[in-house]
Write a protein that holds these residues in place. Structure first.
Motif, short mmCIF file in Angstrom:
data_model
loop_
_atom_site.label_atom_id
_atom_site.label_comp_id
_atom_site.label_asym_id
_atom_site.label_seq_id
_atom_site.Cartn_x
_atom_site.Cartn_y
_atom_site.Cartn_z
N LYS A 42 0.83 -1.21 0.00
CA LYS A 42 0.00 0.00 0.00
C LYS A 42 0.87 1.26 0.00
O LYS A 42 0.59 2.22 -0.72
N ALA A 43 1.92 1.25 0.81
CA ALA A 43 2.81 2.41 0.89
C ALA A 43 3.50 2.65 -0.45
O ALA A 43 3.65 3.81 -0.89
N ALA A 44 3.92 1.57 -1.10
CA ALA A 44 4.58 1.71 -2.40
C ALA A 44 3.61 2.27 -3.44
O ALA A 44 3.99 3.10 -4.28
N ARG A 45 2.36 1.85 -3.39
CA ARG A 45 1.37 2.36 -4.33
C ARG A 45 1.08 3.84 -4.07
O ARG A 45 0.94 4.64 -5.00
N ARG A 46 0.99 4.20 -2.79
CA ARG A 46 0.74 5.61 -2.46
C ARG A 46 1.87 6.51 -2.95
O ARG A 46 1.63 7.63 -3.40
N SER A 47 3.09 6.02 -2.83
CA SER A 47 4.24 6.83 -3.23
C SER A 47 4.53 6.75 -4.73
O SER A 47 5.38 7.48 -5.24
N GLY A 48 3.84 5.83 -5.42
CA GLY A 48 4.05 5.68 -6.86
C GLY A 48 5.38 5.04 -7.21
O GLY A 48 5.89 5.23 -8.32
N ASP A 49 5.93 4.26 -6.29
CA ASP A 49 7.23 3.60 -6.51
C ASP A 49 7.00 2.31 -7.30
O ASP A 49 6.81 1.24 -6.74
N ARG A 50 7.03 2.42 -8.63
CA ARG A 50 6.67 1.30 -9.49
C ARG A 50 7.59 0.10 -9.28
O ARG A 50 7.13 -1.05 -9.23
N GLN A 51 8.89 0.35 -9.16
CA GLN A 51 9.83 -0.77 -8.99
C GLN A 51 9.55 -1.53 -7.70
O GLN A 51 9.58 -2.76 -7.67
N GLU A 52 9.25 -0.79 -6.64
CA GLU A 52 8.95 -1.45 -5.36
C GLU A 52 7.61 -2.18 -5.43
O GLU A 52 7.46 -3.27 -4.87
#
Length: 234
Positions: free
Chosen positions: A123-133
């Motif tokens: 969820k945190a990666a999606r919120r930050s838009g970190d595609r690789q993560e």
């Protein structure tokens, strides 16, 4: 133990396992496309190791299906075919729904905590838009489900299948197939929390079918990455 180190690293092969883990992560994040040449000299430069260690690392990667060793040509990131993709998804659809059902029946508080923590990272990666993560965590969720089942053999098997899936998605993935759909892992976790083995199994199957349906076998070209910049320790 990290997901990528489900194999039990031999401490005498520390440098080799660092190389393996970094290349594994690059594949999982779809930064290292299929058919990329992995020369010993590039690995030596990237990791500051000798050719023998680079060679051993490539052999380890080949044993895991991440790298193909071609006679008189060297090592390349594995390049799956449509037939390979069909076989990988057939295997995963045979294994994961029943495995997920077993996890729903038997999971303990520690396992639930691990899965919940992982979903929160997604969820945190999606919120930050970190595609690789997002891509990396999406693949590792499936390995973690196998890991919390307590079956080490299945965890290692799923790790290899998920890695091969990342290569397949890197080669044939449409935009939608670059990672798992947003809420499907959460739904699987909710079924596991509710001890609903039947729903957990159904959701796992549907989830894999969605990934497979999003593949586009008409596109195969991937640009060559700058290997030294990608692999070199920061």
């Amino acid at each position: 133990m990290s997901i990528q180190q489900i194999h039990d690293p031999d401490s005498s092969l520390g440098d080799e396992h660092k190389i393996v883990d970094r290349i594994y992560n690059a594949v999982m994040q779809q930064n290292l496309p299929p058919m990329t040449k992995l020369s010993e000299s590039t690995i030596c430069e990237s990791f500051g190791v000798g050719r023998m260690k680079a060679r051993r690392a490539l052999l380890l990667l080949a044993s895991q299906g991440i790298v193909e060793l071609r006679s008189n040509r060297g090592a390349f990131v594995a390049s799956p075919t449509k037939s390979d993709a069909d076989e990988v998804f057939e295997a995963r659809i045979h294994i994961e729904p029943s495995l997920t059902a077993q996890v729903a029946k038997r999971i303990d508080a520690r396992g639930l905590k691990a899965l919940t923590k992982h979903i929160n990272k997604e969820k945190a990666a999606r919120r930050s838009g970190d595609r690789q993560e997002i891509i990396r965590l999406s693949g590792e969720f499936h390995v973690l489900v196998a890991t919390v089942s307590g079956n080490g053999f299945l965890a290692r098997t799923l790790r290899e299948l998920v890695t091969r899936t990342s290569l397949i998605v890197a080669m044939f993935g449409s935009g939608k197939a670059s990672c798992c759909r947003d809420d499907e892992h959460e739904q699987i976790l909710e079924a596991i929390k509710n001890r609903d083995a039947g729903r957990a199994s159904d959701l796992a199957r549907e989830h894999l079918e969605h990934i497979q349906l999003d593949l586009d076998f008409s596109q195969t070209h991937q640009p060559e990455p700058d290997l030294v910049s990608l692999l070199k320790a920061r």
